[in-house]
Motif scaffolding. Structure first.
Motif, PDB file in Angstrom:
ATOM      1  N   ASN A 110      -1.647   4.614   0.451  1.00 56.95           N
ATOM      2  CA  ASN A 110      -2.742   5.052  -0.428  1.00 56.95           C
ATOM      3  C   ASN A 110      -4.054   5.274   0.348  1.00 56.95           C
ATOM      4  O   ASN A 110      -4.183   4.869   1.500  1.00 56.95           O
ATOM      5  CB  ASN A 110      -2.942   4.069  -1.585  1.00 56.95           C
ATOM      6  CG  ASN A 110      -3.395   2.682  -1.126  1.00 56.95           C
ATOM      7  OD1 ASN A 110      -3.978   2.511  -0.051  1.00 56.95           O
ATOM      8  ND2 ASN A 110      -3.124   1.675  -1.936  1.00 56.95           N
ATOM      9  N   ASP A 111      -5.014   5.916  -0.316  1.00 63.62           N
ATOM     10  CA  ASP A 111      -6.296   6.285   0.300  1.00 63.62           C
ATOM     11  C   ASP A 111      -7.055   5.081   0.846  1.00 63.62           C
ATOM     12  O   ASP A 111      -7.569   5.125   1.965  1.00 63.62           O
ATOM     13  CB  ASP A 111      -7.207   6.982  -0.726  1.00 63.62           C
ATOM     14  CG  ASP A 111      -6.697   8.369  -1.090  1.00 63.62           C
ATOM     15  OD1 ASP A 111      -5.781   8.849  -0.396  1.00 63.62           O
ATOM     16  OD2 ASP A 111      -7.204   8.957  -2.060  1.00 63.62           O
ATOM     17  N   GLU A 112      -7.110   4.017   0.074  1.00 63.58           N
ATOM     18  CA  GLU A 112      -7.909   2.845   0.434  1.00 63.58           C
ATOM     19  C   GLU A 112      -7.405   2.213   1.744  1.00 63.58           C
ATOM     20  O   GLU A 112      -8.184   1.956   2.668  1.00 63.58           O
ATOM     21  CB  GLU A 112      -7.826   1.815  -0.710  1.00 63.58           C
ATOM     22  CG  GLU A 112      -8.747   0.617  -0.515  1.00 63.58           C
ATOM     23  CD  GLU A 112      -8.407  -0.532  -1.460  1.00 63.58           C
ATOM     24  OE1 GLU A 112      -9.021  -1.593  -1.287  1.00 63.58           O
ATOM     25  OE2 GLU A 112      -7.534  -0.369  -2.345  1.00 63.58           O
ATOM     26  N   TYR A 132      -5.491   3.631   3.994  1.00 62.36           N
ATOM     27  CA  TYR A 132      -5.641   4.644   5.045  1.00 62.36           C
ATOM     28  C   TYR A 132      -7.053   4.605   5.637  1.00 62.36           C
ATOM     29  O   TYR A 132      -7.238   4.575   6.849  1.00 62.36           O
ATOM     30  CB  TYR A 132      -5.324   6.018   4.467  1.00 62.36           C
ATOM     31  CG  TYR A 132      -5.635   7.189   5.376  1.00 62.36           C
ATOM     32  CD1 TYR A 132      -4.855   7.453   6.508  1.00 62.36           C
ATOM     33  CD2 TYR A 132      -6.710   8.047   5.114  1.00 62.36           C
ATOM     34  CE1 TYR A 132      -5.139   8.535   7.342  1.00 62.36           C
ATOM     35  CE2 TYR A 132      -6.997   9.123   5.930  1.00 62.36           C
ATOM     36  CZ  TYR A 132      -6.213   9.360   7.048  1.00 62.36           C
ATOM     37  OH  TYR A 132      -6.500  10.422   7.885  1.00 62.36           O
ATOM     38  N   GLY A 161       1.094  10.347  -0.537  1.00 66.51           N
ATOM     39  CA  GLY A 161      -0.213   9.952   0.005  1.00 66.51           C
ATOM     40  C   GLY A 161      -0.323  10.372   1.447  1.00 66.51           C
ATOM     41  O   GLY A 161       0.086  11.471   1.818  1.00 66.51           O
ATOM     42  N   TYR A 205       0.823  -1.219   0.000  1.00 68.47           N
ATOM     43  CA  TYR A 205       0.000   0.000   0.000  1.00 68.47           C
ATOM     44  C   TYR A 205       0.858   1.272   0.000  1.00 68.47           C
ATOM     45  O   TYR A 205       0.333   2.375   0.069  1.00 68.47           O
ATOM     46  CB  TYR A 205      -0.942   0.006   1.209  1.00 68.47           C
ATOM     47  CG  TYR A 205      -1.662  -1.314   1.380  1.00 68.47           C
ATOM     48  CD1 TYR A 205      -2.712  -1.682   0.541  1.00 68.47           C
ATOM     49  CD2 TYR A 205      -1.251  -2.216   2.379  1.00 68.47           C
ATOM     50  CE1 TYR A 205      -3.347  -2.912   0.683  1.00 68.47           C
ATOM     51  CE2 TYR A 205      -1.886  -3.442   2.522  1.00 68.47           C
ATOM     52  CZ  TYR A 205      -2.933  -3.784   1.678  1.00 68.47           C
ATOM     53  OH  TYR A 205      -3.561  -4.995   1.820  1.00 68.47           O
ATOM     54  N   TYR A 206       2.179   1.104  -0.051  1.00 61.45           N
ATOM     55  CA  TYR A 206       3.071   2.267  -0.061  1.00 61.45           C
ATOM     56  C   TYR A 206       2.944   3.028  -1.386  1.00 61.45           C
ATOM     57  O   TYR A 206       2.867   2.417  -2.445  1.00 61.45           O
ATOM     58  CB  TYR A 206       4.534   1.847   0.120  1.00 61.45           C
ATOM     59  CG  TYR A 206       4.906   1.368   1.512  1.00 61.45           C
ATOM     60  CD1 TYR A 206       3.967   1.300   2.534  1.00 61.45           C
ATOM     61  CD2 TYR A 206       6.207   0.966   1.807  1.00 61.45           C
ATOM     62  CE1 TYR A 206       4.313   0.848   3.803  1.00 61.45           C
ATOM     63  CE2 TYR A 206       6.562   0.521   3.075  1.00 61.45           C
ATOM     64  CZ  TYR A 206       5.614   0.462   4.072  1.00 61.45           C
ATOM     65  OH  TYR A 206       5.964   0.017   5.316  1.00 61.45           O
ATOM     66  N   VAL A 207       2.915   4.346  -1.276  1.00 61.35           N
ATOM     67  CA  VAL A 207       2.878   5.195  -2.473  1.00 61.35           C
ATOM     68  C   VAL A 207       3.886   6.338  -2.296  1.00 61.35           C
ATOM     69  O   VAL A 207       4.361   6.588  -1.187  1.00 61.35           O
ATOM     70  CB  VAL A 207       1.457   5.790  -2.720  1.00 61.35           C
ATOM     71  CG1 VAL A 207       0.501   4.734  -3.226  1.00 61.35           C
ATOM     72  CG2 VAL A 207       0.908   6.465  -1.460  1.00 61.35           C
TER      73      VAL A 207
END
Length: 211
Positions: free
Chosen positions: A91-93, A95, A68, A63-65
């Motif tokens: 990322n948003d999801e 989080y 974000g 989930y690393y971006v």
């Protein structure tokens, strides 16, 4: 000159952490502010805080971006403070999935693996932050100063206590369930505030000379 001042202030802080919190089963500290004479009360951390539980534990790398939501990890918590020396973003999801465990202003976080026992207070600019592999200490059931609790965890007596409930040989580990039973010493709110403000001022000076 700054290095010398930094070292001097560092030693003063170390000495104050030893003397401003009770030790060896005592219920009063060696040094106190004028006007405070009452004995401190021993309390279980789980009586003072309603929420003591783990933040997300597991693999978060998928989930690393690049850009974000800042993801607070154990590397960011050291010696009572939060640093941004290394920054991970998610990322948003992912989080949003952690909404129940978002950190809020004045929550306390504790490192649960590796350099266990290091704590920090969540500042206003990190309100609603998600966290990884940290113990969250939140929702006080009475009036308590979070900075006071944070400094107590840095005092020698508490460090020994945390060391005693740490497991693991190569990688040290501490459980949220053990922290619920952890004893802290609590004076009046007014005295907590005096102690916190004094030590926060010392930390501020230390940071200035370090810079």
């Amino acid at each position: 000159l700054h290095q010398r001042k930094y070292d001097k202030l560092h030693n003063i802080k170390k000495s104050m952490l030893e003397k401003m919190f009770p030790k060896n089963g005592s219920n009063v500290p060696e040094i106190r502010f004028k006007g405070f004479t009452e004995a401190w009360e021993q309390r279980k951390l789980g009586e003072v805080y309603q929420k003591i539980r783990n933040a997300f534990v597991g693999t978060a790398t998928p989930y690393y971006v690049k850009d974000g939501h800042f993801y607070l990890e154990s590397n960011n918590v050291k010696d009572g403070q939060i640093n941004r020396n290394s920054e991970i973003f998610i990322n948003d999801e992912f989080y949003e999935k952690q909404k129940d465990n978002w950190l809020h202003t004045n929550d306390i976080v504790m490192v649960q693996s590796g350099h266990v026992g290091h704590t920090a207070v969540i500042p206003e600019n990190l309100d609603n932050t998600a966290a990884h592999a940290l113990i969250i200490i939140a929702n006080p059931s009475e009036e308590i100063c979070p900075h006071f609790v944070n400094y107590q965890f840095q005092a020698p007596e508490a460090k020994i206590g945390i060391d005693n409930i740490t497991t693991g040989n190569t990688i040290k580990h501490i459980l949220a369930s053990e922290m619920k039973k952890f004893d802290i010493q609590v004076p009046s709110y007014e005295e907590q505030r005096y102690i916190s403000e004094f030590l926060l001022h010392l930390d501020h000076l230390i940071t200035l000379h370090q810079r």
